[in-house]
Design a protein around this motif. Structure first.
Motif, PDB file in Angstrom:
ATOM      1  N   VAL A   1       0.822  -1.216   0.000  1.00  0.00           N
ATOM      2  CA  VAL A   1       0.000   0.000   0.000  1.00  0.00           C
ATOM      3  C   VAL A   1       0.854   1.264   0.000  1.00  0.00           C
ATOM      4  CG1 VAL A   1      -1.924  -1.153   1.153  1.00  0.00           C
ATOM      5  CG2 VAL A   1      -0.190   0.005   2.538  1.00  0.00           C
ATOM      6  N   SER A   2       2.122   1.146  -0.381  1.00  0.00           N
ATOM      7  CA  SER A   2       3.029   2.285  -0.305  1.00  0.00           C
ATOM      8  C   SER A   2       2.602   3.458  -1.168  1.00  0.00           C
ATOM      9  CB  SER A   2       4.444   1.846  -0.697  1.00  0.00           C
ATOM     10  OG  SER A   2       4.932   0.866   0.191  1.00  0.00           O
ATOM     11  N   PHE A   3       1.839   3.186  -2.236  1.00  0.00           N
ATOM     12  CA  PHE A   3       1.414   4.262  -3.127  1.00  0.00           C
ATOM     13  C   PHE A   3      -0.059   4.623  -2.942  1.00  0.00           C
ATOM     14  CE2 PHE A   3       5.034   2.563  -5.814  1.00  0.00           C
ATOM     15  CZ  PHE A   3       5.867   3.636  -5.556  1.00  0.00           C
ATOM     16  N   PHE A   4      -0.640   4.311  -1.772  1.00  0.00           N
ATOM     17  CA  PHE A   4      -2.021   4.702  -1.447  1.00  0.00           C
ATOM     18  C   PHE A   4      -3.019   4.237  -2.513  1.00  0.00           C
ATOM     19  CE2 PHE A   4       0.688   8.155   0.280  1.00  0.00           C
ATOM     20  CZ  PHE A   4       0.469   7.931   1.624  1.00  0.00           C
ATOM     21  N   PRO A   5      -3.235   2.934  -2.673  1.00  0.00           N
ATOM     22  CA  PRO A   5      -4.194   2.470  -3.680  1.00  0.00           C
ATOM     23  C   PRO A   5      -5.573   3.056  -3.433  1.00  0.00           C
ATOM     24  CG  PRO A   5      -3.679   0.734  -2.094  1.00  0.00           C
ATOM     25  CD  PRO A   5      -2.702   1.837  -1.852  1.00  0.00           C
ATOM     26  N   GLY A   6      -6.194   3.560  -4.490  1.00  0.00           N
ATOM     27  CA  GLY A   6      -7.501   4.191  -4.355  1.00  0.00           C
ATOM     28  C   GLY A   6      -7.529   5.529  -5.063  1.00  0.00           C
ATOM     29  N   PRO A   7      -8.489   6.373  -4.726  1.00  0.00           N
ATOM     30  CA  PRO A   7      -8.637   7.664  -5.427  1.00  0.00           C
ATOM     31  C   PRO A   7      -7.405   8.557  -5.332  1.00  0.00           C
ATOM     32  CG  PRO A   7     -10.589   7.174  -4.098  1.00  0.00           C
ATOM     33  CD  PRO A   7      -9.558   6.153  -3.732  1.00  0.00           C
ATOM     34  N   HIS A   8      -6.627   8.431  -4.262  1.00  0.00           N
ATOM     35  CA  HIS A   8      -5.446   9.278  -4.085  1.00  0.00           C
ATOM     36  C   HIS A   8      -4.143   8.511  -4.370  1.00  0.00           C
ATOM     37  CE1 HIS A   8      -7.433  12.868  -2.503  1.00  0.00           C
ATOM     38  NE2 HIS A   8      -8.275  12.038  -1.909  1.00  0.00           N
ATOM     39  N   HIS A   9      -4.236   7.517  -5.219  1.00  0.00           N
ATOM     40  CA  HIS A   9      -3.042   6.755  -5.601  1.00  0.00           C
ATOM     41  C   HIS A   9      -1.926   7.711  -6.020  1.00  0.00           C
ATOM     42  CE1 HIS A   9      -0.641   3.465  -7.210  1.00  0.00           C
ATOM     43  NE2 HIS A   9      -0.474   4.163  -8.318  1.00  0.00           N
ATOM     44  N   CYS A  10      -0.737   7.466  -5.506  1.00  0.00           N
ATOM     45  CA  CYS A  10       0.394   8.373  -5.716  1.00  0.00           C
ATOM     46  C   CYS A  10       0.722   8.516  -7.201  1.00  0.00           C
ATOM     47  CB  CYS A  10       1.609   7.856  -4.960  1.00  0.00           C
ATOM     48  SG  CYS A  10       3.095   8.842  -5.218  1.00  0.00           S
ATOM     49  N   VAL A  11       0.672   9.743  -7.705  1.00  0.00           N
ATOM     50  CA  VAL A  11       0.974   9.969  -9.119  1.00  0.00           C
ATOM     51  C   VAL A  11       2.464   9.831  -9.409  1.00  0.00           C
ATOM     52  CG1 VAL A  11      -1.025  11.448  -9.505  1.00  0.00           C
ATOM     53  CG2 VAL A  11       1.131  12.470  -8.756  1.00  0.00           C
ATOM     54  N   GLY A  12       3.285   9.795  -8.363  1.00  0.00           N
ATOM     55  CA  GLY A  12       4.721   9.663  -8.561  1.00  0.00           C
ATOM     56  C   GLY A  12       5.203   8.225  -8.536  1.00  0.00           C
ATOM     57  N   ALA A  13       4.286   7.247  -8.547  1.00  0.00           N
ATOM     58  CA  ALA A  13       4.679   5.848  -8.416  1.00  0.00           C
ATOM     59  C   ALA A  13       5.635   5.396  -9.518  1.00  0.00           C
ATOM     60  CB  ALA A  13       3.436   4.953  -8.390  1.00  0.00           C
ATOM     61  N   ALA A  14       5.286   5.670 -10.769  1.00  0.00           N
ATOM     62  CA  ALA A  14       6.126   5.215 -11.888  1.00  0.00           C
ATOM     63  C   ALA A  14       7.495   5.877 -11.843  1.00  0.00           C
ATOM     64  CB  ALA A  14       5.431   5.505 -13.217  1.00  0.00           C
ATOM     65  N   LEU A  15       7.530   7.147 -11.458  1.00  0.00           N
ATOM     66  CA  LEU A  15       8.809   7.851 -11.385  1.00  0.00           C
ATOM     67  C   LEU A  15       9.681   7.270 -10.277  1.00  0.00           C
ATOM     68  CD1 LEU A  15      10.337  10.262 -12.696  1.00  0.00           C
ATOM     69  CD2 LEU A  15       9.600  11.608 -10.727  1.00  0.00           C
ATOM     70  N   ALA A  16       9.088   7.001  -9.114  1.00  0.00           N
ATOM     71  CA  ALA A  16       9.857   6.435  -8.005  1.00  0.00           C
ATOM     72  C   ALA A  16      10.458   5.090  -8.389  1.00  0.00           C
ATOM     73  CB  ALA A  16       8.965   6.279  -6.773  1.00  0.00           C
ATOM     74  N   ARG A  17       9.665   4.249  -9.042  1.00  0.00           N
ATOM     75  CA  ARG A  17      10.171   2.941  -9.472  1.00  0.00           C
ATOM     76  C   ARG A  17      11.330   3.106 -10.458  1.00  0.00           C
ATOM     77  NH1 ARG A  17       4.433   1.296  -9.205  1.00  0.00           N
ATOM     78  NH2 ARG A  17       4.284  -0.481  -7.758  1.00  0.00           N
ATOM     79  N   THR A  18      11.179   4.025 -11.399  1.00  0.00           N
ATOM     80  CA  THR A  18      12.191   4.201 -12.437  1.00  0.00           C
ATOM     81  C   THR A  18      13.489   4.760 -11.866  1.00  0.00           C
ATOM     82  OG1 THR A  18      10.472   4.540 -14.109  1.00  0.00           O
ATOM     83  CG2 THR A  18      12.684   5.316 -14.651  1.00  0.00           C
ATOM     84  N   VAL A  19      13.388   5.764 -11.014  1.00  0.00           N
ATOM     85  CA  VAL A  19      14.584   6.380 -10.435  1.00  0.00           C
ATOM     86  C   VAL A  19      15.318   5.386  -9.534  1.00  0.00           C
ATOM     87  CG1 VAL A  19      15.385   8.153  -8.824  1.00  0.00           C
ATOM     88  CG2 VAL A  19      13.765   8.745 -10.635  1.00  0.00           C
TER      89      VAL A  19
END
Length: 397
Positions: free
Chosen positions: A333-351
């Motif tokens: 649940v690190s990226f807050f699954p749901g309406p407020h899902h973290c928009v930075g998820a893909a960037l964090a994974r890539t970096v």
């Protein structure tokens, strides 16, 4: 009623008391500095609470979640304090700006920059991970995403310090002052890029579904959230991930032998460190009566959602304290699954993936000592510095 946050354990792991409560009393009463609250410790309950629209996020002493604050947040485009149609209207363009596809287009640049940073550190034989590797890579990536070289601005160093103070400090007043300075910086950036061909110009030219163009305040709010979501949290998880990997020589050897295991490893590191070492809490307040996890919460009740407890629930994650790059599925649940899902998820994974890949390409890379830790406003542990040794630059690639 026990005081919270709990003490005990290492900086890289949630306090043992969270696991004890998960087994014996998964919904319990605790006392925060700001008053009594309910503590949830099961993965299922925390995941449900994150997605529950009747539970509104807040930060004691800074953002209390009042109706007036929510109205101001809506006018300023601050998504974390919004729900419903107004939230979706602004979330769509921000999510589009940080989509997995858009980040994938930037992957070669991010990976190249990671190698440059690591090679540069190798010239000196090593250095410090957070300031020399994690933070520069994160801000370069978010600048590329926006289309603005923010590091070239003379006030960038101050912006960087203010953003760290705003989200990693322990003094609410100082954090609020840093936040005001930070958004003044972002406002100037937005004005300068209003007619550009980059992301800021695209946002101004965008017409959402309701037919109303985004206002200056909304664009400033969105760009601010994009910078914040892409910079500091990404830098934090990158530093923590480097620490976890380099302290385990077998894991380093495994990654070198099987580079295809990197995506799974990245997801495991994000599970173990959801934004800060070991655990990070999300505080929410009930707006009306809420039923969740077999318990009824009254209007105004405060709930504490420790993401680290959810991510180490043995009913969901077998051997939850172990790093398992092959773990499938990995419903953390690190990226807050749901309406407020973290928009930075893909960037964090890539970096994070780019930095780990660049480091293990070097024949000699190792920790140079123990991390320096600081404690944030809500008791979360954050890495401030991590010494590292890096051997001679790798052969030309």
């Amino acid at each position: 009623m026990a005081d919270y946050p709990f003490t005990g354990g290492s900086p890289m792991d949630p306090p043992p008391r969270l696991a004890e409560l998960r087994a014996s009393e998964p919904v319990s009463r605790v006392m925060l500095a700001s008053g009594p609250a309910w503590l949830l410790t099961r993965h299922a309950d925390i995941r449900e609470a994150i997605a529950e629209p009747a539970l509104a996020g807040f930060v004691p002493g800074i953002v209390e979640g009042s109706d007036d604050e929510r109205e101001q947040a809506a006018q300023a485009g601050f998504l974390m304090m919004m729900d419903g149609p107004a939230h979706q209207r602004l979330r769509r363009p921000l999510a589009g700006a940080m989509s997995a596809r858009r980040i994938a287009d930037l992957r070669p640049r991010i990976e190249s920059r990671a190698r440059e940073l690591v090679d540069g550190l190798a010239v000196a034989g090593g250095g410090e991970v957070v300031r020399a590797l994690a933070a520069p890579l994160a801000i370069d990536a978010i600048g590329a995403l926006i289309g603005v070289d923010v590091t070239a601005r003379p006030d960038f160093a101050q912006w960087s310090d203010d953003s760290a103070a705003m989200f990693g400090g322990s003094d609410p007043q100082a954090m609020a002052e840093s936040g005001a300075t930070l958004f003044a910086f972002i406002g100037e950036l937005v004005v300068g890029e209003r007619d550009s061909d980059g992301l800021v110009g695209d946002l101004f030219r965008l017409v959402p579904d309701d037919g109303l163009a985004l206002t200056d305040a909304e664009v400033t709010g969105l760009v601010g959230q994009l910078l914040m979501a892409g910079y500091l949290p990404t830098a934090m998880v990158t530093g923590l991930g480097v620490h976890r990997v380099l302290r385990d020589p077998e894991l380093v050897a495994s990654l070198r032998a099987d580079p295809d295991s990197l995506p799974g490893l990245v997801d495991e590191l994000l599970r173990l460190d959801p934004g800060a070492a070991g655990t990070v809490d999300r505080l929410v307040r009930a707006r009306g009566e809420v039923e969740l996890g077999g318990h009824t919460f009254a209007d105004g009740d405060v709930l504490v959602l420790p993401l680290g407890a959810a991510n180490r629930d043995p009913d969901v994650f077998a051997d939850p304290d172990r790093i398992d790059p092959s773990r499938r599925p990995n419903p953390h649940v690190s990226f807050f699954p749901g309406p407020h899902h973290c928009v930075g998820a893909a960037l964090a994974r890539t970096v994070l993936g780019a930095m780990l890949g660049a480091l293990v390409e070097h024949p000699a890379v190792a920790l140079g000592g123990e991390p320096t830790w600081i404690t944030g406003l809500l008791g979360e542990t954050q890495m401030a510095a991590l010494p590292i040794h890096v051997g001679a630059p790798a052969a030309a690639r």
